[in-house]
Enzyme design. Structure first.
Site, PDB file in Angstrom:
ATOM      1  N   GLU A  23    -116.835  -5.665  97.200  1.00 28.76           N
ATOM      2  CA  GLU A  23    -116.023  -5.364  96.024  1.00 28.76           C
ATOM      3  C   GLU A  23    -115.223  -6.609  95.633  1.00 28.76           C
ATOM      4  O   GLU A  23    -114.492  -7.153  96.447  1.00 28.76           O
ATOM      5  CB  GLU A  23    -115.058  -4.226  96.350  1.00 28.76           C
ATOM      6  CG  GLU A  23    -114.281  -3.785  95.142  1.00 28.76           C
ATOM      7  CD  GLU A  23    -113.269  -2.703  95.477  1.00 28.76           C
ATOM      8  OE1 GLU A  23    -112.556  -2.844  96.482  1.00 28.76           O
ATOM      9  OE2 GLU A  23    -113.193  -1.729  94.722  1.00 28.76           O
ATOM     10  N   GLU A  42    -108.902   7.343  98.954  1.00 33.35           N
ATOM     11  CA  GLU A  42    -109.663   6.922  97.765  1.00 33.35           C
ATOM     12  C   GLU A  42    -109.797   5.412  97.844  1.00 33.35           C
ATOM     13  O   GLU A  42    -108.810   4.695  97.653  1.00 33.35           O
ATOM     14  CB  GLU A  42    -108.897   7.297  96.490  1.00 33.35           C
ATOM     15  CG  GLU A  42    -108.824   8.769  96.212  1.00 33.35           C
ATOM     16  CD  GLU A  42    -110.157   9.378  95.853  1.00 33.35           C
ATOM     17  OE1 GLU A  42    -111.138   8.628  95.663  1.00 33.35           O
ATOM     18  OE2 GLU A  42    -110.213  10.612  95.785  1.00 33.35           O
ATOM     19  N   CYS A  85    -111.458   0.645  90.524  1.00 32.15           N
ATOM     20  CA  CYS A  85    -112.205   1.034  91.734  1.00 32.15           C
ATOM     21  C   CYS A  85    -113.646   1.380  91.406  1.00 32.15           C
ATOM     22  O   CYS A  85    -114.554   1.055  92.153  1.00 32.15           O
ATOM     23  CB  CYS A  85    -111.511   2.193  92.424  1.00 32.15           C
ATOM     24  SG  CYS A  85    -111.223   3.571  91.326  1.00 32.15           S
ATOM     25  N   LYS A 116     -94.886   5.419  97.818  1.00 35.01           N
ATOM     26  CA  LYS A 116     -94.737   3.977  98.008  1.00 35.01           C
ATOM     27  C   LYS A 116     -95.736   3.241  97.112  1.00 35.01           C
ATOM     28  O   LYS A 116     -96.931   3.221  97.371  1.00 35.01           O
ATOM     29  CB  LYS A 116     -94.994   3.565  99.469  1.00 35.01           C
ATOM     30  CG  LYS A 116     -94.477   2.132  99.702  1.00 35.01           C
ATOM     31  CD  LYS A 116     -95.178   1.381 100.792  1.00 35.01           C
ATOM     32  CE  LYS A 116     -96.475   0.736 100.412  1.00 35.01           C
ATOM     33  NZ  LYS A 116     -96.405  -0.301  99.373  1.00 35.01           N
ATOM     34  N   GLY A 172    -106.516   2.760  97.829  1.00 35.05           N
ATOM     35  CA  GLY A 172    -106.428   1.334  98.119  1.00 35.05           C
ATOM     36  C   GLY A 172    -107.698   0.858  98.788  1.00 35.05           C
ATOM     37  O   GLY A 172    -108.770   1.439  98.586  1.00 35.05           O
ATOM     38  N   SER A 173    -107.561  -0.173  99.611  1.00 39.33           N
ATOM     39  CA  SER A 173    -108.756  -0.808 100.160  1.00 39.33           C
ATOM     40  C   SER A 173    -109.249  -0.104 101.418  1.00 39.33           C
ATOM     41  O   SER A 173    -108.484   0.570 102.125  1.00 39.33           O
ATOM     42  CB  SER A 173    -108.439  -2.267 100.482  1.00 39.33           C
ATOM     43  OG  SER A 173    -107.445  -2.309 101.489  1.00 39.33           O
ATOM     44  N   THR A 174    -110.504  -0.310 101.709  1.00 35.94           N
ATOM     45  CA  THR A 174    -111.119   0.250 102.923  1.00 35.94           C
ATOM     46  C   THR A 174    -110.432  -0.339 104.164  1.00 35.94           C
ATOM     47  O   THR A 174    -110.232   0.353 105.161  1.00 35.94           O
ATOM     48  CB  THR A 174    -112.632  -0.071 102.900  1.00 35.94           C
ATOM     49  OG1 THR A 174    -113.151   0.452 101.671  1.00 35.94           O
ATOM     50  CG2 THR A 174    -113.376   0.570 104.047  1.00 35.94           C
TER      51      THR A 174
END
Ligand code: NAD
Length: 494
Positions: A396, A261, A295, A185, A238-240
């Site tokens: 970030e 990641e 990232c 996806k 992706g994001s935390t």
């Protein structure tokens, strides 16, 4: 390299790939796809619903449990994966053009930093397919006991928009080499290269259902994949914030395995004996390549007080001269941010930096010069006099915004470097390599570069410490993430 302005973009078929067939989404959902450099709509891509995800998982399950993928020898599996890598390489310009149009990165970055590496990574893992070994175990007693390494099963690969081709390949390569099947996806913002990849998968002759491609929104599509009881693993970049939801989904359903990641706030430490010229180049490209949407972007530069003013001043001077604009123009050094939403996020952080007392040495505003007014452009921004607790030094930003901090000794530099929730990557610049190694051991991050920055190789693991994630992409460490170990015991006659 070809001038991309001479190429006509070839959009992929706007269909989901499920079980080897290109199909429309059951509920007819669409994703509007826009060129962030011009604001023009490129197309409506298909958006998968939870029902489509269910069909894709069923197709992946069927392919995993039986059929050609299951019965192929490891060598044949490796050849099939290699074929996909070759097709990506052959069509790299076609893929890079749609990546650049969809994401806003320069065509050069799309070829060299995204599509080219995607092909290389898949080719690298193709070679692992027939090198997955078991072990005979030295147990006590009259037993022949061995460990088998078996594929985990159906993998949901959920990837972001910043390196759409490359990050998909980081998941697909090891998952397919291990013998898993995949439901990919892509991000709702950048579905086009994944749809092109779906076409190449069909052309490569990968057995049906081995790779399914289902663009869609985080909700419902991503969430449905994360909650599906028949998915064995989610491999996520992706994001935390989204990672926390994936953890919850796994806990509340079937305890599916996770590779996460996530984000970063990577520091580069410049000691007073560094090669300033090399370090300066690395700090510049470390934050401004791929418009800071990286990232492991070197978003914090920590400079010893003796060198701070001249080092930071030079960086700012170079940033002021950076050529920002049309991603297809070969002279452009930095393209457009991926979306209006991302543009607003970046400008919000710039405002917070100003409000919290940091000094703008370069940029600090949206770039609306000429045709750029219609796109999502930001001037390369350098902040000086940043304090470790400011938001621009902690969070970030994912944009071309550099925070420069000052330190007086190594201990302080390490303390500042480690002083965020992230731990993805970091760098140390010094002529004293022994000192560099000593500092590398103190840095809490999954990658440390000494006298270099942003180096990647398929053979080297990449992945974070702390809130930058769990597990690894690339190298044999990634492969392990798609395998599980079974111990088999046989009683021998005494
Ligand atoms: P994001 O978390 O918003 O989205 C990533 C993917 O997750 C997208 O495909 C999205 O549709 C999907 N998603 C969103 N909500 C979901 C949900 N509830 N359930 C399942 N899937 C869901 O991140 P983004 O904004 O696309 O990407 C930027 C982030 O990615 C940054 O934090 C960046 O640091 C990180 N990143 C990390 C690496 C790495 O290797 N560590 C590489 C690139 C990007």
């Amino acid at each position: 390299m070809v001038d991309p302005r001479t190429l006509a973009p070839k959009l992929p078929a706007l269909k989901l790939l499920i079980g080897g067939r290109q199909v429309d989404p059951l509920e007819g959902g669409t994703l509007p796809v826009t060129n962030p450099a011009t604001g023009q709509k490129l197309c409506d891509a298909p958006a998968a619903s939870a029902q489509d995800i269910d069909l894709a998982v069923k197709a992946a399950r069927k392919a995993f449990e039986g059929g050609a993928w299951r019965t192929m020898s490891p060598k044949q599996r490796g050849r099939a994966i290699r074929k996909l890598a070759e097709l990506i390489w052959e069509r790299r310009e076609e893929l890079a053009l749609i990546e650049s149009l969809n994401n806003g990165k320069t065509f050069r970055e799309a070829v060299r930093g995204d599509v080219g590496p995607a092909s290389a990574t898949i080719a690298y893992f193709a070679e692992w397919a027939d090198k997955i070994l078991g072990e005979v175990l030295p147990v006590a007693g009259p037993f022949h006991t061995y460990a088998l390494r078996e594929p985990l099963g159906v993998v949901g690969a959920i990837v972001p928009w910043n390196y759409p081709s490359c990050l998909a390949a980081w998941k697909l390569g090891p998952a397919l080499a291990a013998g898993c099947t995949v439901v990919l996806k892509p991000s709702e913002l950048t579905p086009l290269s994944a749809l092109k990849l779906a076409e190449l998968a069909l052309e490569s002759g990968l057995p049906e259902g081995v790779l399914n491609v289902v663009p869609g929104y985080g909700e419902p599509a991503g969430e449905a994949l994360a909650r599906h009881p028949d998915v064995d693993k989610i491999s996520f970049t992706g994001s935390t914030r989204t990672a926390r939801r994936l953890l919850r989904a796994s806990a509340e359903t079937n305890l599916k395995k996770l590779t996460l990641e996530l984000g970063g706030k990577s520091p580069q430490i410049i000691l007073p004996d560094a090669d300033f010229e090399e370090a300066s180049k690395a700090c510049f490209w470390g934050i401004f390549s791929n418009k800071g949407e990286v990232c492991n972007a070197g978003s914090r530069v920590l400079v010893h007080e003796k060198a701070y003013d001249s080092f930071v001043g030079q960086l700012a001077e170079r940033a002021q001269k950076m050529v920002v604009g049309d991603p297809l123009d070969p002279r452009t050094e930095m393209g457009a941010q991926v979306s209006d939403g991302q543009l607003r996020t970046i400008l919000g952080y710039i405002l917070s930096g100003k409000e919290q007392g940091a000094r703008v040495l370069a940029g600090g505003v949206r770039d609306t010069e000429g045709a750029k007014a219609k796109g999502c452009f930001v001037k390369p921004t350098v902040f000086s006099e940043v304090k470790p607790q400011m938001r621009i030094a902690q969070e970030e930003i994912f944009g071309p915004v550099l925070a420069c901090l000052r330190f007086s000794d190594e201990e302080e530099a390490v303390r500042i470097a480690n002083g965020t929730p992230y731990g993805l990557a970091s760098a140390v610049w010094t002529h004293d390599t022994a000192k560099g190694h000593a500092i590398a051991r103190k840095l809490k991050s999954g990658v440390v570069w000494i006298n270099c920055f942003g180096e990647f190789d398929d053979a080297a693991p990449f992945g974070g410490y702390k809130e930058s994630g769990w597990g690894k992409d690339l190298s044999h460490h990634a492969l392990d993430g798609y395998l599980q170990v079974k111990a088999v015991w046989t009683k021998l006659p005494e």
